[in-house]
Write an enzyme that holds these catalytic residues in place. Structure first.
Site, mmCIF file in Angstrom:
data_model
loop_
_atom_site.group_PDB
_atom_site.id
_atom_site.type_symbol
_atom_site.label_atom_id
_atom_site.label_comp_id
_atom_site.label_asym_id
_atom_site.label_seq_id
_atom_site.Cartn_x
_atom_site.Cartn_y
_atom_site.Cartn_z
ATOM 1 N N CYS A 33 0.847 -1.195 0.000
ATOM 2 C CA CYS A 33 0.000 0.000 0.000
ATOM 3 C C CYS A 33 0.883 1.245 0.000
ATOM 4 C CB CYS A 33 -0.967 -0.024 1.184
ATOM 5 S SG CYS A 33 -2.122 -1.420 1.166
ATOM 6 N N ASP B 101 -8.220 -0.345 -8.727
ATOM 7 C CA ASP B 101 -7.781 0.309 -7.494
ATOM 8 C C ASP B 101 -7.916 1.824 -7.654
ATOM 9 O OD1 ASP B 101 -6.484 1.274 -5.267
ATOM 10 O OD2 ASP B 101 -4.734 -0.045 -5.467
ATOM 11 N N HIS C 131 -7.405 -3.530 -3.457
ATOM 12 C CA HIS C 131 -6.333 -2.816 -2.769
ATOM 13 C C HIS C 131 -6.196 -3.390 -1.358
ATOM 14 C CE1 HIS C 131 -3.758 0.637 -1.821
ATOM 15 N NE2 HIS C 131 -4.359 0.630 -0.649
#
Length: 251
Positions: free
Chosen positions: A134, A189, A221
């Site tokens: 991330c 995403d 995600h």
């Protein structure tokens, strides 16, 4: 797989002391170093288990609390199972924390983390790898660009904001990267739309960076994070295969 030894430790930086987690093969022999960057949810049991799995494959893995300026982990208290849809306040609390970590601070801290690995008898001499998840994928890019002589491999998974219109966007550091890169993108995403993926790959290609970028179909995600609602076991196992293949090839 190798037995693993793990410990909590502290790393002195230019701005203070970062708490961190270290996992390595239990025999104590030096292994190639891996700097492991957290996602926004922070250094928690799931990330420790990921570091343990990587260490069991034969690496010395350092996971710093990148938000240390705001306190020791957990910087933000979160439930054991993280589902922002069930608690919208999670990102209200996390947003300012993530925003506090500027590109200059990332670079400064990366130098301290890499120096710790260089000084550790548990890490072999020579370049290391960096992996991140991330927001950690952005830290991976900034670290690889700032320390090309130290980073031989860099991987990022379900990263967001990798190639924005901002003048400090991570992808703009591509010309300084000498590491081999692997990035596994989440499908559909919002934090990394198709135009950013295209811009990211174009920047890497034009800079001559050895890289592989893949979109994981159907994966959301956060697909590697088993303590969240975004977890996808099949995509997670694919990520492990890709990551270990990159590390085995480059380290």
């Amino acid at each position: 797989m190798t037995d693993v030894q793990a410990t909590d430790l502290e790393i002195t930086t230019e701005d203070g002391v970062a708490d961190a987690y270290l996992a390595h093969p239990a025999d104590g022999r030096p292994r190639p170093g891996v700097l492991f960057y957290q996602d926004a949810y922070g250094l928690r049991p799931h990330l420790r288990s990921m570091a343990d799995r990587l260490a069991a494959a034969g690496y010395t893995v350092l996971v710093p609390n990148v938000f240390y300026r705001l306190g020791r982990t957990p910087v933000v208290e979160l439930p054991e199972f993280i589902d922002p849809a069930a608690d919208p306040t999670i990102w209200e609390r996390l947003g300012p924390v993530v925003a506090s970590l500027t590109p200059d601070l990332i670079k400064r801290d990366a130098g301290a983390y890499l120096q710790w690995l260089a000084d550790s008898p548990l890490a072999t001499d020579g370049p290391v790898a960096v992996t991140g998840y991330c927001m950690g994928a952005r830290l991976v890019l900034r670290t690889a660009a700032a320390f090309p002589d130290r980073v031989a491999a860099a991987a990022g998974f379900h990263g967001g904001g990798l190639a924005t219109d901002e003048p400090t966007s991570p992808h703009l550091g591509a010309p300084d990267i000498t590491a081999e890169l692997y990035f596994g993108h989440a499908d559909n995403d919002r934090s990394l739309p198709p135009e950013q993926i295209e811009r990211f790959e174009k920047a890497l290609t034009e800079a001559g960076v050895r890289h592989t970028c893949e979109v994981y179909p159907g994966a959301r995600h956060g697909f590697t994070q088993a303590d969240t609602d975004a977890y996808d076991r099949e995509a997670d196992e694919r990520h492990w295969r890709a990551l270990l293949d990159l590390l085995n090839r480059t380290l």
